[in-house]
Write a protein that holds these residues in place. Structure first.
Motif, PDB file in Angstrom:
ATOM      1  N   PHE A  21       0.840  -1.192   0.000  1.00  0.00           N
ATOM      2  CA  PHE A  21       0.000   0.000   0.000  1.00  0.00           C
ATOM      3  C   PHE A  21       0.877   1.246   0.000  1.00  0.00           C
ATOM      4  CE2 PHE A  21      -2.685  -3.285   1.849  1.00  0.00           C
ATOM      5  CZ  PHE A  21      -3.836  -3.140   1.094  1.00  0.00           C
ATOM      6  N   TYR A  22       0.458   2.236  -0.791  1.00  0.00           N
ATOM      7  CA  TYR A  22       1.231   3.476  -0.930  1.00  0.00           C
ATOM      8  C   TYR A  22       0.293   4.678  -0.853  1.00  0.00           C
ATOM      9  CZ  TYR A  22       5.069   0.518  -2.514  1.00  0.00           C
ATOM     10  OH  TYR A  22       6.057  -0.437  -2.588  1.00  0.00           O
ATOM     11  N   ALA A  23       0.880   5.807  -0.457  1.00  0.00           N
ATOM     12  CA  ALA A  23       0.157   7.084  -0.455  1.00  0.00           C
ATOM     13  C   ALA A  23       1.188   8.198  -0.543  1.00  0.00           C
ATOM     14  CB  ALA A  23      -0.680   7.233   0.816  1.00  0.00           C
ATOM     15  N   ALA A  24       0.727   9.382  -0.863  1.00  0.00           N
ATOM     16  CA  ALA A  24       1.626  10.538  -0.940  1.00  0.00           C
ATOM     17  C   ALA A  24       1.902  11.071   0.461  1.00  0.00           C
ATOM     18  CB  ALA A  24       0.994  11.631  -1.788  1.00  0.00           C
ATOM     19  N   PRO A  25       3.113  11.560   0.722  1.00  0.00           N
ATOM     20  CA  PRO A  25       3.396  12.171   2.029  1.00  0.00           C
ATOM     21  C   PRO A  25       2.423  13.280   2.378  1.00  0.00           C
ATOM     22  CG  PRO A  25       5.443  11.814   0.820  1.00  0.00           C
ATOM     23  CD  PRO A  25       4.318  11.489  -0.131  1.00  0.00           C
ATOM     24  N   SER A  26       1.977  14.059   1.376  1.00  0.00           N
ATOM     25  CA  SER A  26       1.035  15.150   1.658  1.00  0.00           C
ATOM     26  C   SER A  26      -0.268  14.612   2.231  1.00  0.00           C
ATOM     27  CB  SER A  26       0.763  15.947   0.386  1.00  0.00           C
ATOM     28  OG  SER A  26       0.187  15.117  -0.620  1.00  0.00           O
ATOM     29  N   TYR A  27      -0.738  13.477   1.719  1.00  0.00           N
ATOM     30  CA  TYR A  27      -1.957  12.866   2.252  1.00  0.00           C
ATOM     31  C   TYR A  27      -1.723  12.360   3.679  1.00  0.00           C
ATOM     32  CZ  TYR A  27      -5.513   9.364   3.172  1.00  0.00           C
ATOM     33  OH  TYR A  27      -6.511   8.626   3.760  1.00  0.00           O
ATOM     34  N   LEU A  28      -0.605  11.695   3.897  1.00  0.00           N
ATOM     35  CA  LEU A  28      -0.321  11.101   5.204  1.00  0.00           C
ATOM     36  C   LEU A  28      -0.103  12.163   6.273  1.00  0.00           C
ATOM     37  CD1 LEU A  28       2.065   8.283   3.943  1.00  0.00           C
ATOM     38  CD2 LEU A  28      -0.299   8.022   4.713  1.00  0.00           C
ATOM     39  N   GLU A  29       0.477  13.286   5.903  1.00  0.00           N
ATOM     40  CA  GLU A  29       0.651  14.372   6.876  1.00  0.00           C
ATOM     41  C   GLU A  29      -0.704  14.967   7.264  1.00  0.00           C
ATOM     42  OE1 GLU A  29       3.303  16.905   4.789  1.00  0.00           O
ATOM     43  OE2 GLU A  29       4.995  15.502   4.959  1.00  0.00           O
ATOM     44  N   ARG A  30      -1.653  14.890   6.350  1.00  0.00           N
ATOM     45  CA  ARG A  30      -2.986  15.429   6.608  1.00  0.00           C
ATOM     46  C   ARG A  30      -3.864  14.452   7.388  1.00  0.00           C
ATOM     47  NH1 ARG A  30      -4.157  16.050   1.724  1.00  0.00           N
ATOM     48  NH2 ARG A  30      -5.779  14.483   1.385  1.00  0.00           N
ATOM     49  N   ARG A  31      -3.745  13.140   7.059  1.00  0.00           N
ATOM     50  CA  ARG A  31      -4.656  12.136   7.626  1.00  0.00           C
ATOM     51  C   ARG A  31      -3.984  11.195   8.629  1.00  0.00           C
ATOM     52  NH1 ARG A  31      -9.264  11.101   4.720  1.00  0.00           N
ATOM     53  NH2 ARG A  31      -9.651   9.692   6.476  1.00  0.00           N
ATOM     54  N   GLY A  32      -2.661  11.249   8.713  1.00  0.00           N
ATOM     55  CA  GLY A  32      -1.968  10.355   9.633  1.00  0.00           C
ATOM     56  C   GLY A  32      -1.530   9.063   8.961  1.00  0.00           C
ATOM     57  N   ARG A  33      -0.510   8.440   9.549  1.00  0.00           N
ATOM     58  CA  ARG A  33       0.023   7.200   9.003  1.00  0.00           C
ATOM     59  C   ARG A  33      -0.577   6.010   9.734  1.00  0.00           C
ATOM     60  NH1 ARG A  33       3.496  11.112   8.048  1.00  0.00           N
ATOM     61  NH2 ARG A  33       4.782  11.041   6.149  1.00  0.00           N
ATOM     62  N   PRO A  34      -1.170   5.068   9.013  1.00  0.00           N
ATOM     63  CA  PRO A  34      -1.772   3.903   9.681  1.00  0.00           C
ATOM     64  C   PRO A  34      -0.711   3.056  10.362  1.00  0.00           C
ATOM     65  CG  PRO A  34      -1.692   3.569   7.302  1.00  0.00           C
ATOM     66  CD  PRO A  34      -1.288   4.990   7.544  1.00  0.00           C
ATOM     67  N   ALA A  35      -1.062   2.525  11.533  1.00  0.00           N
ATOM     68  CA  ALA A  35      -0.125   1.687  12.282  1.00  0.00           C
ATOM     69  C   ALA A  35      -0.409   0.207  12.098  1.00  0.00           C
ATOM     70  CB  ALA A  35      -0.191   2.046  13.772  1.00  0.00           C
ATOM     71  N   SER A  36      -1.580  -0.139  11.562  1.00  0.00           N
ATOM     72  CA  SER A  36      -1.951  -1.544  11.359  1.00  0.00           C
ATOM     73  C   SER A  36      -2.880  -1.633  10.149  1.00  0.00           C
ATOM     74  CB  SER A  36      -2.659  -2.088  12.605  1.00  0.00           C
ATOM     75  OG  SER A  36      -3.944  -1.479  12.737  1.00  0.00           O
ATOM     76  N   PRO A  37      -3.041  -2.827   9.587  1.00  0.00           N
ATOM     77  CA  PRO A  37      -3.980  -2.969   8.462  1.00  0.00           C
ATOM     78  C   PRO A  37      -5.382  -2.482   8.814  1.00  0.00           C
ATOM     79  CG  PRO A  37      -2.595  -4.910   8.615  1.00  0.00           C
ATOM     80  CD  PRO A  37      -2.280  -4.067   9.833  1.00  0.00           C
ATOM     81  N   ALA A  38      -5.824  -2.735  10.041  1.00  0.00           N
ATOM     82  CA  ALA A  38      -7.171  -2.319  10.436  1.00  0.00           C
ATOM     83  C   ALA A  38      -7.336  -0.810  10.365  1.00  0.00           C
ATOM     84  CB  ALA A  38      -7.486  -2.824  11.850  1.00  0.00           C
ATOM     85  N   ASP A  39      -6.246  -0.067  10.597  1.00  0.00           N
ATOM     86  CA  ASP A  39      -6.312   1.402  10.556  1.00  0.00           C
ATOM     87  C   ASP A  39      -6.662   1.926   9.165  1.00  0.00           C
ATOM     88  OD1 ASP A  39      -5.634   1.439  13.199  1.00  0.00           O
ATOM     89  OD2 ASP A  39      -3.551   2.079  12.885  1.00  0.00           O
ATOM     90  N   LEU A  40      -6.394   1.127   8.139  1.00  0.00           N
ATOM     91  CA  LEU A  40      -6.671   1.586   6.774  1.00  0.00           C
ATOM     92  C   LEU A  40      -8.162   1.805   6.526  1.00  0.00           C
ATOM     93  CD1 LEU A  40      -4.197  -0.615   4.700  1.00  0.00           C
ATOM     94  CD2 LEU A  40      -4.102   1.864   5.016  1.00  0.00           C
ATOM     95  N   ALA A  41      -9.012   1.193   7.338  1.00  0.00           N
ATOM     96  CA  ALA A  41     -10.455   1.370   7.161  1.00  0.00           C
ATOM     97  C   ALA A  41     -10.885   2.817   7.389  1.00  0.00           C
ATOM     98  CB  ALA A  41     -11.221   0.443   8.116  1.00  0.00           C
TER      99      ALA A  41
END
Length: 292
Positions: free
Chosen positions: A167-187
């Protein structure tokens, strides 16, 4: 010990002669992680350490120096074989149509297409970048690169790679929404949808990622468009590691999670046995994917 894989020896030889993994990867048309895995595989096959790090540089061990002499002889023999084969290929003419997904056509195939142009300059290659499955039986393509094995007995299929994705995302998105710590967090995250969203939801569920249609507010039938939307910060998307490795502006999520794996099948029709041009392209594609 089984005979070492030539692709692993070639990776070692290029690394030893260029002095770095990145330079060797560029020389062979591979990603650096792929080349690094091949060198590590050779070390495992031989049971010896071939390189050691000295600062940022790689230095050959004593075993590496000894193997380098033999590897160069093998490389010279391979070059001689390649030159002889190239001489035969120079005269091959006609058109070969290759169908693959738009993402694979744009990000994975270019290195092997360069090899084809050098090997058979009189050959015309038509890349059909399509995300649907083209019908080889109706000659919509000569060779198909698929992730499912065809069922028609008239077709010839070869499993050439077990590819990986994460799974990938842009740093700009992750800085805005946070980085998931587990697969369940992706929900709790936005996903960029590609193709059939219902199939994506069903695929994610066994991984502990429970999504709904609400997670897919942005979607496209184009893999290239979806990947660009991910780069622009619209959300998360699974992607082939080989593609992500050459894409700036994306970040891999959940580094401790096991990669998703999927097969790469090379498929053609029975004309493989009688057409020199199809045989040439099929064999070169098979060699290219097996080396990745």
């Amino acid at each position: 010990m089984e005979n070492p894989d030539w692709n692993h020896i070639r990776a070692f030889l290029a690394t030893a002669e260029t002095g770095s993994l990145s330079a060797a990867a560029r020389q062979l048309g591979l990603t650096q992680p792929t080349l690094s895995r091949q060198v590590a595989a050779l070390e495992a096959e031989l049971g010896v350490l071939l390189f050691e790090r000295v600062g940022r540089a790689l230095a050959l061990t004593e075993a590496g120096h000894e193997l380098l002499t033999h590897s160069r002889k093998m490389g010279e023999a391979a070059d001689g074989l390649r030159l002889a084969a190239t001489g035969q290929a120079q005269s091959i003419e006609g058109t070969v149509r290759i169908t693959a997904s738009d993402v694979m056509s744009a990000h994975v195939l270019p290195p092997v297409l360069h090899q084809l142009r050098q090997r058979a300059p009189r050959l015309t290659i038509d890349v059909v970048a399509a995300n649907d499955i083209r019908d080889l039986m109706r000659r919509e393509a000569d060779i198909a690169i698929r992730h499912v094995r065809p069922e028609q007995p008239e077709l010839i299929a070869r499993l050439v790679q077990e590819a990986t994705a994460r799974f990938y995302a842009a740093p700009s998105y992750l800085e805005r929404r946070g980085r998931p710590a587990s697969p369940a967090d992706l929900a709790a995250h936005d996903f960029v949808g590609f193709a059939d969203v219902d199939r994506s939801i069903a695929f994610m569920a066994p991984l502990g990622i429970h999504l709904t249609a609400d997670n897919f507010r942005i979607r496209s039938t184009s893999g290239l468009a979806s990947w660009e939307l991910v780069k622009q910060g619209f959300g998360v998307c699974p992607m082939m590691d080989d593609v992500a490795a050459v894409t700036p502006g994306v970040e891999r999520l959940l580094p401790g999670m096991e990669p998703l794996t999927f097969p790469v099948w090379l498929t053609t029709h029975r004309e493989l046995h009688t057409s020199r041009r199809i045989r040439l392209v099929f064999d070169l594609l098979a060699e290219f994917f097996a080396a990745r």
